[in-house]
Motif scaffolding. Structure first.
Motif: not given
Ligand SMILES: *Cc1c(COP(=O)(O)O)cnc(C)c1O
Length: 395
Positions: A114-130
């Protein structure tokens, strides 16, 4: 008092327990004599703690500049312990090019709990914040990433984590505590696959978690003891010993890697070189570029030819050893990723990863050079092979 043979076989004399040896002895004991019932002895049962693991954990904490170190049976066991501090309903942000084993752990195991994961391009700080949600508890960073050496701004992510009351964990395997100090840039948890540079001799599997916060330390210890994932006595002893040479090993590997990197960049058979020192963000947060390089052959169909022709390099999975290791992500570390996704991420047949070791740098370059030449001169190579097979046929 003198005992029978049976009893003497069981009893050890106190002799040998306390010599002033340069290296700690191996405490191969699962259990410890308790003088005071219910008392607080240093050790009672080796899963819960033992002198060899304690010495290592103290060393690991000091190296990272943290307060509490924990040694695990693998890097993946260390990462597992960190995710186990979470509970069902929690959410984690991961890099989209996270280490394959970490991806499998999150997708196929922790999702079931029941743990949820989202993968993002972490070179993009905005994508992490969103990607932050109300239930986000942890942002997990790997920098530089593998195998394309993308760099994440640890301080930048730390700001996002603090703004949202979320913890920041950094997998610092590639840079070692000597090359990059995530705590200085705001990380709460530092993770290592100690299998790699920390051990450095391709001789054991181990992992580490280092934290500062006492509550986190308590949680990690509960998991280490409660799930029995702590590092065994012998590997703890070996890792402690191997750490003594980490600085000379890592620094020399980096020096060699810089030379090899310069060579690869000017070779016509190489299309692209990936090295963290080429990133301004990496230079800002790390001491050097590390000892692992990615490169792409100009002719991607020649990967096998290239491998056929290297003689000095160890062609294998893993990195961080005293020997130079050439890896092929598409068929090794990242083989579990579907081919289409792999191609979208640039993990193609011509991509190699080189973990530079302690051999003579000029000899490494010569080996790479002659192997690279063969990828250009395919025809000559084929002719030679035909000739060789003719020789065998004629026998
Ligand atoms: C190897 C590796 C791991 C996993 O560590 P093991 O010791 O193999 O379990 C995790 N993260 C990174 C970046 C690695 O290279």
């Amino acid at each position: 008092m003198s005992y029978s043979q049976e009893t003497s076989l069981i009893l050890d004399s106190p002799r040998g327990k306390d010599y002033t040896s340069a290296n700690q002895p191996l405490y191969y004991s699962s259990t410890y004599h308790q003088e005071v019932l219910g008392g607080a002895a240093d050790y009672d049962y080796a899963r819960s703690g033992n002198p060899n693991r304690s010495l290592l954990e103290e060393k690991l904490a000091n190296l990272e500049g943290g307060n509490h170190g924990f040694a695990f049976s693998s890097g993946i066991a260390a990462i597992t312990a960190v995710f186990m501090t979470l509970k069902a309903g929690d959410h984690v942000i991961l890099p989209d090019d996270v280490y394959g084993g970490t991806y499998r752990l999150t997708e196929r195991i922790f999702r079931r709990f029941g743990i949820d994961f989202t993968t993002v391009d972490q070179t993009d700080l905005g994508a992490i914040a969103r990607a932050v949600q109300p239930n986000t508890q942890l942002i997990y960073v790997e920098t530089p990433s593998n195998p394309l050496f993308k760099v994440t701004d640890i301080s930048g992510v730390s700001q996002i984590a603090k703004d949202n009351d979320v913890l920041l964990a950094v997998d610092n395997t590639f840079m070692t505590p000597l090359g990059q100090s995530p705590f200085k840039h705001g990380a709460d948890i530092v993770i290592h696959s100690a299998t790699k540079f920390l051990s450095g001799h391709s001789d054991l599997i181990a992992g580490a978690v280092i934290v500062n916060c006492p509550k986190l330390a308590e949680d990690i210890y509960l998991i280490q003891n409660g799930t029995g994932s702590g590092l065994g006595v012998y590997d703890a002893w070996t890792l402690t010993k191997n750490l003594k040479t980490l600085a000379v090993r890592f620094n020399q590997s980096v020096t060699n890697a810089e030379k090899v990197c310069r060579f690869l960049k000017q070779h016509p058979a190489v299309a692209t070189v990936y090295y963290p020192a080429d990133s301004d963000i990496h230079v800002k947060q790390a001491v050097n570029g590390g000892a692992v390089i990615g490169f792409r052959l100009a002719d991607e169909t020649q990967a096998q030819t290239f491998v056929d022709n290297v003689t000095l390099l160890l062609v294998s999975v893993s990195l961080g050893g005293v020997e130079t290791i050439l890896s092929h992500p598409a068929t090794m570390s990242h083989a579990a990723i579907p081919e289409l996704v792999r191609r979208q991420r640039g993990i193609t047949q011509g991509l190699f990863r080189l973990s530079v070791g302690l051999e003579n740098a000029e000899e490494l370059i010569l080996d790479l050079q002659q192997a690279l030449e063969t990828t250009i001169n395919r025809q000559r190579n084929n002719k030679k092979k035909q000739y060789v097979s003719q020789c065998y046929t004629n026998q």
